[in-house]
Scaffold this motif. Structure first.
Motif, PDB file in Angstrom:
ATOM      1  N   SER A  32      47.453 -43.906  53.110  1.00 26.55           N
ATOM      2  CA  SER A  32      48.862 -43.945  52.669  1.00 26.55           C
ATOM      3  C   SER A  32      49.582 -45.097  53.366  1.00 26.55           C
ATOM      4  N   LEU A  33      49.207 -45.340  54.635  1.00 26.47           N
ATOM      5  CA  LEU A  33      49.865 -46.418  55.377  1.00 26.47           C
ATOM      6  C   LEU A  33      49.589 -47.767  54.700  1.00 26.47           C
ATOM      7  N   ASP A  62      55.734 -45.751  55.119  1.00 24.01           N
ATOM      8  CA  ASP A  62      54.707 -44.730  54.878  1.00 24.01           C
ATOM      9  C   ASP A  62      55.348 -43.334  54.927  1.00 24.01           C
ATOM     10  N   ASP A 119      43.750 -40.400  51.288  1.00 18.87           N
ATOM     11  CA  ASP A 119      44.754 -39.862  52.206  1.00 18.87           C
ATOM     12  C   ASP A 119      45.848 -39.256  51.324  1.00 18.87           C
ATOM     13  N   ASP A 155      48.468 -37.536  52.161  1.00 17.80           N
ATOM     14  CA  ASP A 155      49.708 -37.227  52.893  1.00 17.80           C
ATOM     15  C   ASP A 155      49.800 -35.713  53.114  1.00 17.80           C
ATOM     16  N   GLU A 176      47.639 -33.413  55.416  1.00 17.85           N
ATOM     17  CA  GLU A 176      48.048 -33.141  56.795  1.00 17.85           C
ATOM     18  C   GLU A 176      49.063 -32.015  56.848  1.00 17.85           C
ATOM     19  N   LYS A 195      57.776 -36.958  55.655  1.00 22.54           N
ATOM     20  CA  LYS A 195      56.576 -37.318  56.404  1.00 22.54           C
ATOM     21  C   LYS A 195      56.733 -38.701  57.005  1.00 22.54           C
ATOM     22  N   ARG A 250      43.971 -31.721  57.687  1.00 25.04           N
ATOM     23  CA  ARG A 250      44.222 -32.609  58.834  1.00 25.04           C
ATOM     24  C   ARG A 250      45.223 -31.959  59.781  1.00 25.04           C
TER      25      ARG A 250
HETATM   26 MG    MG Z   1      48.539 -41.617  55.929  1.00 25.20          MG
END
Ligand code: MG
Ligand code: SPV
Length: 433
Positions: free
Chosen positions: A193-194, A204, A231, A233, A259, A265, A305
Protein backbone atom coordinates in the motif's frame (compact mmCIF):
# COMPACT_ATOMS: atom_id res chain seq x y z
CA UNK A 1 26.63 -51.34 -20.16
CA UNK A 2 27.85 -47.77 -19.63
CA UNK A 3 25.96 -45.49 -17.25
CA UNK A 4 24.47 -42.20 -18.49
CA UNK A 5 23.02 -39.44 -16.32
CA UNK A 6 20.63 -36.73 -17.52
CA UNK A 7 18.88 -34.06 -15.47
CA UNK A 8 15.41 -32.73 -16.22
CA UNK A 9 13.70 -29.52 -15.09
CA UNK A 10 10.83 -29.73 -17.52
CA UNK A 11 7.28 -30.87 -16.94
CA UNK A 12 6.40 -31.52 -20.51
CA UNK A 13 8.49 -33.74 -22.72
CA UNK A 14 8.82 -32.46 -26.27
CA UNK A 15 10.75 -33.51 -29.37
CA UNK A 16 13.74 -31.42 -28.28
CA UNK A 17 14.12 -33.61 -25.18
CA UNK A 18 13.34 -36.82 -27.05
CA UNK A 19 16.05 -36.09 -29.65
CA UNK A 20 18.68 -35.81 -26.93
CA UNK A 21 17.35 -38.81 -24.96
CA UNK A 22 17.56 -40.98 -28.09
CA UNK A 23 21.16 -39.96 -28.69
CA UNK A 24 22.03 -40.49 -25.02
CA UNK A 25 20.53 -44.00 -25.11
CA UNK A 26 23.14 -44.97 -27.70
CA UNK A 27 25.83 -44.26 -25.09
CA UNK A 28 24.38 -46.45 -22.32
CA UNK A 29 21.66 -46.91 -19.76
CA UNK A 30 20.04 -43.63 -18.73
CA UNK A 31 19.30 -42.54 -15.18
CA UNK A 32 17.20 -39.38 -15.14
CA UNK A 33 17.51 -36.89 -12.30
CA UNK A 34 14.10 -35.26 -11.95
CA UNK A 35 14.52 -31.85 -10.36
CA UNK A 36 12.23 -30.98 -7.46
CA UNK A 37 9.85 -27.99 -7.63
CA UNK A 38 12.21 -26.11 -5.33
CA UNK A 39 15.19 -26.63 -7.64
CA UNK A 40 13.19 -25.64 -10.71
CA UNK A 41 11.95 -22.51 -8.93
CA UNK A 42 15.59 -21.47 -8.33
CA UNK A 43 15.83 -20.86 -12.04
CA UNK A 44 12.66 -18.79 -12.14
CA UNK A 45 10.38 -21.45 -13.52
CA UNK A 46 7.39 -23.10 -12.00
CA UNK A 47 6.32 -26.62 -12.91
CA UNK A 48 2.70 -27.04 -13.90
CA UNK A 49 2.56 -30.74 -13.04
CA UNK A 50 3.90 -31.90 -9.69
CA UNK A 51 7.00 -33.95 -8.92
CA UNK A 52 5.21 -37.29 -8.53
CA UNK A 53 3.65 -36.84 -11.95
CA UNK A 54 6.96 -35.84 -13.51
CA UNK A 55 8.65 -38.91 -12.03
CA UNK A 56 5.95 -41.11 -13.59
CA UNK A 57 6.17 -39.41 -16.97
CA UNK A 58 9.94 -39.82 -17.18
CA UNK A 59 10.02 -43.35 -15.82
CA UNK A 60 7.59 -44.43 -18.54
CA UNK A 61 9.85 -43.23 -21.37
CA UNK A 62 11.31 -46.03 -23.46
CA UNK A 63 14.96 -45.04 -23.07
CA UNK A 64 14.92 -44.05 -19.38
CA UNK A 65 16.02 -46.99 -17.22
CA UNK A 66 15.67 -45.29 -13.85
CA UNK A 67 14.51 -42.02 -12.31
CA UNK A 68 15.89 -40.37 -9.18
CA UNK A 69 14.85 -37.20 -7.39
CA UNK A 70 17.34 -34.35 -7.81
CA UNK A 71 16.98 -31.95 -4.88
CA UNK A 72 19.90 -29.64 -5.64
CA UNK A 73 20.71 -27.61 -8.72
CA UNK A 74 24.27 -28.85 -8.43
CA UNK A 75 24.90 -32.35 -9.83
CA UNK A 76 27.51 -33.09 -7.14
CA UNK A 77 25.41 -35.33 -4.89
CA UNK A 78 24.01 -37.52 -7.66
CA UNK A 79 27.25 -37.78 -9.64
CA UNK A 80 29.17 -38.77 -6.52
CA UNK A 81 26.55 -41.39 -5.73
CA UNK A 82 25.91 -42.77 -9.22
CA UNK A 83 29.36 -42.30 -10.83
CA UNK A 84 27.95 -42.27 -14.38
CA UNK A 85 30.33 -42.72 -17.33
CA UNK A 86 28.56 -39.88 -19.14
CA UNK A 87 26.49 -36.86 -18.32
CA UNK A 88 24.41 -35.87 -21.35
CA UNK A 89 23.00 -32.36 -21.75
CA UNK A 90 21.86 -29.99 -24.48
CA UNK A 91 24.52 -27.47 -25.48
CA UNK A 92 22.28 -24.58 -24.40
CA UNK A 93 23.81 -24.50 -20.90
CA UNK A 94 27.31 -23.58 -22.15
CA UNK A 95 26.44 -19.91 -22.06
CA UNK A 96 23.22 -19.60 -20.08
CA UNK A 97 22.67 -19.09 -16.33
CA UNK A 98 23.47 -22.78 -15.72
CA UNK A 99 27.04 -22.54 -17.02
CA UNK A 100 28.45 -22.72 -13.47
CA UNK A 101 26.55 -25.96 -12.80
CA UNK A 102 28.08 -27.29 -16.02
CA UNK A 103 31.62 -26.28 -14.94
CA UNK A 104 31.19 -28.06 -11.60
CA UNK A 105 29.79 -31.18 -13.30
CA UNK A 106 32.82 -31.30 -15.62
CA UNK A 107 35.19 -31.08 -12.61
CA UNK A 108 33.41 -33.91 -10.79
CA UNK A 109 33.31 -36.10 -13.91
CA UNK A 110 37.03 -35.53 -14.53
CA UNK A 111 37.85 -36.58 -10.96
CA UNK A 112 36.85 -40.19 -11.71
CA UNK A 113 37.21 -40.40 -15.49
CA UNK A 114 33.61 -39.59 -16.51
CA UNK A 115 32.75 -37.42 -19.50
CA UNK A 116 30.29 -34.69 -20.43
CA UNK A 117 28.58 -35.18 -23.79
CA UNK A 118 26.64 -32.27 -25.23
CA UNK A 119 24.23 -32.43 -28.13
CA UNK A 120 22.90 -29.40 -29.99
CA UNK A 121 19.77 -28.10 -28.32
CA UNK A 122 16.84 -28.05 -30.73
CA UNK A 123 15.48 -24.61 -31.52
CA UNK A 124 12.56 -24.42 -33.88
CA UNK A 125 9.35 -22.46 -34.21
CA UNK A 126 7.18 -25.22 -32.80
CA UNK A 127 9.30 -25.55 -29.65
CA UNK A 128 9.69 -21.85 -29.05
CA UNK A 129 5.93 -21.46 -29.45
CA UNK A 130 5.43 -24.30 -26.97
CA UNK A 131 7.76 -22.64 -24.45
CA UNK A 132 5.86 -19.41 -24.88
CA UNK A 133 2.53 -21.21 -24.35
CA UNK A 134 3.85 -22.79 -21.16
CA UNK A 135 4.91 -19.38 -19.86
CA UNK A 136 1.46 -17.98 -20.68
CA UNK A 137 -0.24 -20.95 -18.98
CA UNK A 138 1.90 -20.38 -15.90
CA UNK A 139 0.37 -16.90 -15.52
CA UNK A 140 -3.25 -17.98 -15.90
CA UNK A 141 -5.47 -17.39 -12.88
CA UNK A 142 -6.01 -21.00 -11.87
CA UNK A 143 -2.31 -21.83 -12.21
CA UNK A 144 -0.97 -18.67 -10.64
CA UNK A 145 -3.18 -18.43 -7.56
CA UNK A 146 -2.17 -21.80 -5.96
CA UNK A 147 1.55 -21.13 -6.51
CA UNK A 148 1.98 -19.57 -3.08
CA UNK A 149 0.55 -22.60 -1.27
CA UNK A 150 2.63 -24.91 -3.45
CA UNK A 151 5.82 -22.95 -2.80
CA UNK A 152 5.15 -22.92 0.96
CA UNK A 153 5.03 -26.73 0.84
CA UNK A 154 8.40 -27.11 -0.89
CA UNK A 155 10.50 -24.23 0.46
CA UNK A 156 11.52 -23.31 3.98
CA UNK A 157 11.53 -19.57 3.42
CA UNK A 158 10.02 -17.66 0.51
CA UNK A 159 11.26 -14.23 -0.44
CA UNK A 160 8.93 -11.63 -1.92
CA UNK A 161 9.89 -8.27 -3.34
CA UNK A 162 7.71 -5.22 -3.80
CA UNK A 163 6.35 -4.42 -7.28
CA UNK A 164 4.35 -1.30 -8.05
CA UNK A 165 4.18 -1.35 -11.88
CA UNK A 166 4.58 -3.64 -14.86
CA UNK A 167 8.25 -2.70 -15.11
CA UNK A 168 9.09 -3.37 -11.46
CA UNK A 169 7.04 -6.59 -11.80
CA UNK A 170 9.38 -7.65 -14.62
CA UNK A 171 12.37 -7.09 -12.32
CA UNK A 172 10.88 -9.33 -9.62
CA UNK A 173 9.86 -11.90 -12.22
CA UNK A 174 13.13 -12.13 -14.15
CA UNK A 175 16.05 -11.31 -11.88
CA UNK A 176 18.24 -14.35 -11.19
CA UNK A 177 21.63 -14.35 -9.52
CA UNK A 178 24.22 -17.05 -9.11
CA UNK A 179 24.99 -17.66 -5.41
CA UNK A 180 27.48 -20.31 -4.32
CA UNK A 181 26.66 -23.49 -6.20
CA UNK A 182 23.06 -22.47 -6.82
CA UNK A 183 20.81 -19.82 -8.35
CA UNK A 184 18.55 -17.40 -6.52
CA UNK A 185 15.45 -15.53 -7.59
CA UNK A 186 12.38 -14.05 -5.89
CA UNK A 187 9.36 -16.23 -5.22
CA UNK A 188 6.78 -13.58 -5.88
CA UNK A 189 5.59 -10.01 -5.62
CA UNK A 190 4.31 -7.91 -2.74
CA UNK A 191 1.98 -5.16 -3.78
CA UNK A 192 2.51 -2.66 -1.01
CA UNK A 193 0.00 0.00 0.00
CA UNK A 194 2.91 2.32 0.77
CA UNK A 195 4.51 1.90 -2.66
CA UNK A 196 1.24 1.88 -4.59
CA UNK A 197 0.38 5.17 -2.83
CA UNK A 198 3.88 6.59 -3.25
CA UNK A 199 3.77 5.88 -6.99
CA UNK A 200 0.70 8.09 -7.15
CA UNK A 201 2.21 10.77 -4.92
CA UNK A 202 -0.42 10.12 -2.26
CA UNK A 203 -0.18 9.29 1.47
CA UNK A 204 -0.50 5.69 2.65
CA UNK A 205 -3.91 6.11 4.34
CA UNK A 206 -6.16 3.78 2.28
CA UNK A 207 -6.78 6.76 0.00
CA UNK A 208 -5.68 4.79 -3.05
CA UNK A 209 -8.78 2.62 -3.21
CA UNK A 210 -9.23 -0.97 -4.31
CA UNK A 211 -10.30 -0.02 -7.83
CA UNK A 212 -7.00 1.75 -8.29
CA UNK A 213 -5.05 -1.05 -6.56
CA UNK A 214 -6.69 -3.53 -8.96
CA UNK A 215 -5.31 -1.45 -11.85
CA UNK A 216 -1.78 -1.88 -10.46
CA UNK A 217 -2.33 -5.61 -9.93
CA UNK A 218 -3.64 -6.02 -13.47
CA UNK A 219 -0.65 -4.16 -14.93
CA UNK A 220 1.74 -6.44 -13.03
CA UNK A 221 -0.18 -9.62 -13.79
CA UNK A 222 -0.22 -8.79 -17.47
CA UNK A 223 3.55 -9.24 -17.74
CA UNK A 224 4.43 -11.71 -14.96
CA UNK A 225 3.56 -15.20 -13.71
CA UNK A 226 4.78 -15.32 -10.09
CA UNK A 227 2.42 -15.39 -7.12
CA UNK A 228 1.18 -12.08 -5.72
CA UNK A 229 0.60 -11.14 -2.09
CA UNK A 230 -1.50 -8.01 -1.76
CA UNK A 231 -1.16 -5.58 1.11
CA UNK A 232 -4.88 -5.20 1.86
CA UNK A 233 -4.44 -2.45 4.49
CA UNK A 234 -7.19 -2.92 7.13
CA UNK A 235 -9.42 -4.86 4.72
CA UNK A 236 -12.19 -2.28 5.30
CA UNK A 237 -15.42 -3.29 6.97
CA UNK A 238 -16.16 -7.05 7.06
CA UNK A 239 -19.10 -6.69 4.64
CA UNK A 240 -16.81 -5.11 2.03
CA UNK A 241 -13.90 -7.42 2.76
CA UNK A 242 -16.06 -10.45 1.96
CA UNK A 243 -16.70 -9.10 -1.55
CA UNK A 244 -13.16 -7.89 -2.11
CA UNK A 245 -11.48 -11.22 -1.30
CA UNK A 246 -13.68 -12.85 -3.94
CA UNK A 247 -12.48 -10.35 -6.52
CA UNK A 248 -8.85 -10.93 -5.59
CA UNK A 249 -9.34 -14.68 -5.66
CA UNK A 250 -11.01 -14.53 -9.06
CA UNK A 251 -8.24 -12.52 -10.69
CA UNK A 252 -5.49 -14.83 -9.43
CA UNK A 253 -3.96 -13.06 -6.44
CA UNK A 254 -2.59 -15.71 -4.04
CA UNK A 255 -2.98 -13.98 -0.69
CA UNK A 256 -4.08 -10.80 1.01
CA UNK A 257 -2.63 -9.52 4.27
CA UNK A 258 -4.89 -7.36 6.41
CA UNK A 259 -3.77 -5.48 9.50
CA UNK A 260 -5.67 -5.27 12.76
CA UNK A 261 -6.23 -1.51 12.82
CA UNK A 262 -9.39 0.59 12.54
CA UNK A 263 -10.14 4.21 11.75
CA UNK A 264 -7.77 6.29 9.67
CA UNK A 265 -4.96 3.93 8.80
CA UNK A 266 -1.47 5.36 8.91
CA UNK A 267 1.69 3.60 7.81
CA UNK A 268 2.96 1.24 10.53
CA UNK A 269 6.43 2.70 10.46
CA UNK A 270 5.06 5.89 12.07
CA UNK A 271 4.44 3.67 15.11
CA UNK A 272 3.06 5.66 18.03
CA UNK A 273 4.19 9.01 16.56
CA UNK A 274 0.72 9.40 15.02
CA UNK A 275 -2.71 8.36 16.28
CA UNK A 276 -3.45 4.77 15.23
CA UNK A 277 -6.06 2.48 16.73
CA UNK A 278 -5.87 -1.29 16.94
CA UNK A 279 -9.04 -3.24 16.27
CA UNK A 280 -10.48 -5.50 18.97
CA UNK A 281 -9.65 -9.19 18.73
CA UNK A 282 -13.30 -9.97 18.30
CA UNK A 283 -13.98 -7.50 15.47
CA UNK A 284 -10.88 -8.47 13.55
CA UNK A 285 -11.63 -12.17 13.99
CA UNK A 286 -15.10 -11.54 12.54
CA UNK A 287 -13.48 -9.89 9.52
CA UNK A 288 -11.21 -12.88 8.96
CA UNK A 289 -14.19 -15.24 9.25
CA UNK A 290 -16.25 -13.16 6.81
CA UNK A 291 -13.39 -13.28 4.29
CA UNK A 292 -12.79 -17.01 4.66
CA UNK A 293 -16.49 -17.77 4.32
CA UNK A 294 -16.75 -15.81 1.06
CA UNK A 295 -13.98 -17.70 -0.75
CA UNK A 296 -14.65 -20.20 -3.49
CA UNK A 297 -11.27 -21.92 -3.72
CA UNK A 298 -8.95 -23.60 -1.25
CA UNK A 299 -5.85 -21.88 -2.46
CA UNK A 300 -6.46 -18.19 -1.79
CA UNK A 301 -4.93 -17.24 1.57
CA UNK A 302 -5.91 -14.60 4.11
CA UNK A 303 -3.06 -13.55 6.41
CA UNK A 304 -3.68 -11.61 9.62
CA UNK A 305 -1.18 -8.88 10.39
CA UNK A 306 -0.59 -8.02 14.02
CA UNK A 307 0.25 -4.45 14.93
CA UNK A 308 0.72 -4.97 18.68
CA UNK A 309 4.50 -4.51 18.60
CA UNK A 310 4.21 -1.44 16.34
CA UNK A 311 1.69 0.11 18.74
CA UNK A 312 3.68 -0.95 21.81
CA UNK A 313 0.99 -3.21 23.21
CA UNK A 314 3.50 -5.88 24.15
CA UNK A 315 4.46 -9.41 23.22
CA UNK A 316 1.71 -11.05 25.23
CA UNK A 317 -0.95 -9.14 23.31
CA UNK A 318 0.73 -9.99 19.98
CA UNK A 319 0.81 -13.71 20.79
CA UNK A 320 -2.75 -13.78 22.08
CA UNK A 321 -3.95 -12.09 18.90
CA UNK A 322 -1.97 -14.50 16.72
CA UNK A 323 -3.60 -17.44 18.47
CA UNK A 324 -7.09 -15.95 18.17
CA UNK A 325 -6.70 -14.94 14.52
CA UNK A 326 -5.47 -18.43 13.67
CA UNK A 327 -8.53 -19.85 15.46
CA UNK A 328 -10.73 -17.52 13.39
CA UNK A 329 -9.30 -19.16 10.25
CA UNK A 330 -6.36 -16.96 9.22
CA UNK A 331 -4.11 -18.91 6.84
CA UNK A 332 -1.01 -17.18 8.14
CA UNK A 333 0.22 -14.53 10.56
CA UNK A 334 2.31 -11.49 9.77
CA UNK A 335 4.14 -9.90 12.65
CA UNK A 336 5.38 -6.36 12.17
CA UNK A 337 8.04 -4.45 14.09
CA UNK A 338 9.82 -1.12 13.78
CA UNK A 339 12.72 -1.88 16.09
CA UNK A 340 16.23 -1.78 14.67
CA UNK A 341 16.98 -5.14 16.23
CA UNK A 342 15.15 -8.30 15.13
CA UNK A 343 15.00 -9.61 18.72
CA UNK A 344 11.30 -8.97 19.36
CA UNK A 345 10.39 -10.58 16.03
CA UNK A 346 12.59 -13.57 16.87
CA UNK A 347 10.88 -13.86 20.26
CA UNK A 348 7.44 -13.72 18.63
CA UNK A 349 8.40 -16.35 16.01
CA UNK A 350 9.86 -18.71 18.61
CA UNK A 351 6.89 -18.34 20.96
CA UNK A 352 4.29 -18.67 18.23
CA UNK A 353 5.93 -21.84 16.94
CA UNK A 354 5.04 -23.40 20.32
CA UNK A 355 1.37 -22.56 19.63
CA UNK A 356 1.35 -23.74 16.00
CA UNK A 357 4.10 -25.59 14.21
CA UNK A 358 2.77 -25.17 10.70
CA UNK A 359 0.82 -21.94 10.17
CA UNK A 360 2.92 -19.72 7.86
CA UNK A 361 4.63 -16.74 9.50
CA UNK A 362 5.40 -13.61 7.51
CA UNK A 363 7.88 -10.84 8.32
CA UNK A 364 8.75 -7.46 6.81
CA UNK A 365 12.28 -6.52 7.89
CA UNK A 366 12.27 -2.91 6.68
CA UNK A 367 13.69 -1.37 9.86
CA UNK A 368 15.58 -4.40 11.16
CA UNK A 369 17.11 -4.80 7.71
CA UNK A 370 20.42 -6.30 8.87
CA UNK A 371 18.67 -9.56 9.69
CA UNK A 372 19.49 -12.36 7.25
CA UNK A 373 17.12 -14.81 5.63
CA UNK A 374 18.98 -17.66 7.34
CA UNK A 375 18.30 -16.13 10.78
CA UNK A 376 14.62 -15.55 9.97
CA UNK A 377 14.21 -19.11 8.72
CA UNK A 378 15.98 -20.49 11.79
CA UNK A 379 13.46 -18.72 14.03
CA UNK A 380 10.50 -20.12 12.10
CA UNK A 381 9.58 -17.45 9.50
CA UNK A 382 8.16 -18.75 6.22
CA UNK A 383 7.88 -15.63 4.09
CA UNK A 384 10.13 -12.58 4.08
CA UNK A 385 8.82 -9.51 2.30
CA UNK A 386 11.14 -6.77 1.03
CA UNK A 387 8.31 -4.29 1.09
CA UNK A 388 9.49 -1.07 -0.50
CA UNK A 389 12.99 -1.38 -1.88
CA UNK A 390 12.43 -1.04 -5.61
CA UNK A 391 10.62 2.26 -5.29
CA UNK A 392 13.04 3.54 -2.65
CA UNK A 393 15.99 2.83 -4.92
CA UNK A 394 14.28 4.23 -8.03
CA UNK A 395 13.53 7.58 -6.38
CA UNK A 396 17.12 8.79 -5.76
CA UNK A 397 18.09 7.64 -9.26
CA UNK A 398 15.29 9.73 -10.79
CA UNK A 399 16.09 12.70 -8.57
CA UNK A 400 19.78 12.63 -9.57
CA UNK A 401 18.78 12.57 -13.24
CA UNK A 402 16.44 15.54 -12.82
CA UNK A 403 19.13 17.55 -10.99
CA UNK A 404 21.80 16.66 -13.56
CA UNK A 405 19.64 17.92 -16.46
CA UNK A 406 19.00 21.20 -14.60
CA UNK A 407 22.66 21.73 -13.68
CA UNK A 408 24.04 20.89 -17.13
CA UNK A 409 21.22 22.38 -19.20
CA UNK A 410 21.38 19.22 -21.28
CA UNK A 411 20.80 15.47 -20.97
CA UNK A 412 24.25 14.10 -21.96
CA UNK A 413 25.62 13.77 -18.39
CA UNK A 414 22.42 12.27 -17.01
CA UNK A 415 22.25 9.81 -19.93
CA UNK A 416 25.81 8.70 -19.39
CA UNK A 417 25.83 8.66 -15.59
CA UNK A 418 22.39 7.50 -14.53
CA UNK A 419 20.51 5.99 -17.48
CA UNK A 420 20.40 2.69 -19.28
CA UNK A 421 20.46 2.93 -23.08
CA UNK A 422 17.27 3.02 -25.11
CA UNK A 423 18.44 -0.24 -26.69
CA UNK A 424 18.50 -1.81 -23.21
CA UNK A 425 15.02 -0.44 -22.49
CA UNK A 426 13.73 -2.10 -25.64
CA UNK A 427 15.33 -5.38 -24.64
CA UNK A 428 13.73 -5.34 -21.17
CA UNK A 429 10.27 -5.10 -22.67
CA UNK A 430 8.61 -8.27 -23.92
CA UNK A 431 8.89 -8.13 -27.69
CA UNK A 432 8.24 -11.67 -28.88
CA UNK A 433 4.82 -13.24 -29.63
MG1 MG B 1 0.80 -1.08 3.79
C1 SPV C 1 3.50 -1.63 3.01
O1 SPV C 1 4.46 -1.98 2.34
O2 SPV C 1 2.65 -0.83 2.61
C2 SPV C 1 3.34 -2.15 4.37
C3 SPV C 1 4.52 -2.49 5.16
O3 SPV C 1 2.20 -2.20 4.82
S1 SPV C 1 4.92 -1.09 6.08
O4 SPV C 1 5.16 0.02 5.14
O5 SPV C 1 6.10 -1.38 6.85
O6 SPV C 1 3.78 -0.77 6.95
Amino acid sequence: MKKVFMSFATDIVHSGHLNIIEKAAELGEITAGIQTDEVIALNNRFPIVDLEERLRIFSSLKHIAKVVVQDTLSYRKLLTELKPDYVVHGDDWINNELSFVRREAIEILESYGGKLVEFPYTYNNVLSHLNHQLKVASGLTEVRRPKLKRLLKVKNLLSFLEAHSGLSGLIVENTVVCKGDSLKSFDGMWISSLCDSTMKGKPDIELVDLTSRLGTIDEIMDVTTKPIILDGDTGGIPEHFAYNVKTLERIGVSAVIIEDKIGLKRNSLFGTEVAQTQDSIQNFSEKIKAGKKALNSHDFMIFARIESLILEKGMKDALLRAEKYAEAGADGIMIHSRRKSPDEVFEFLRSFRKISSDIPLVVIPTVYSSVTEEELAEHGANIVIYANHLIRSAYPAMLNTAKSILINSRAKEASEDFCISIKDVLEILPNKE
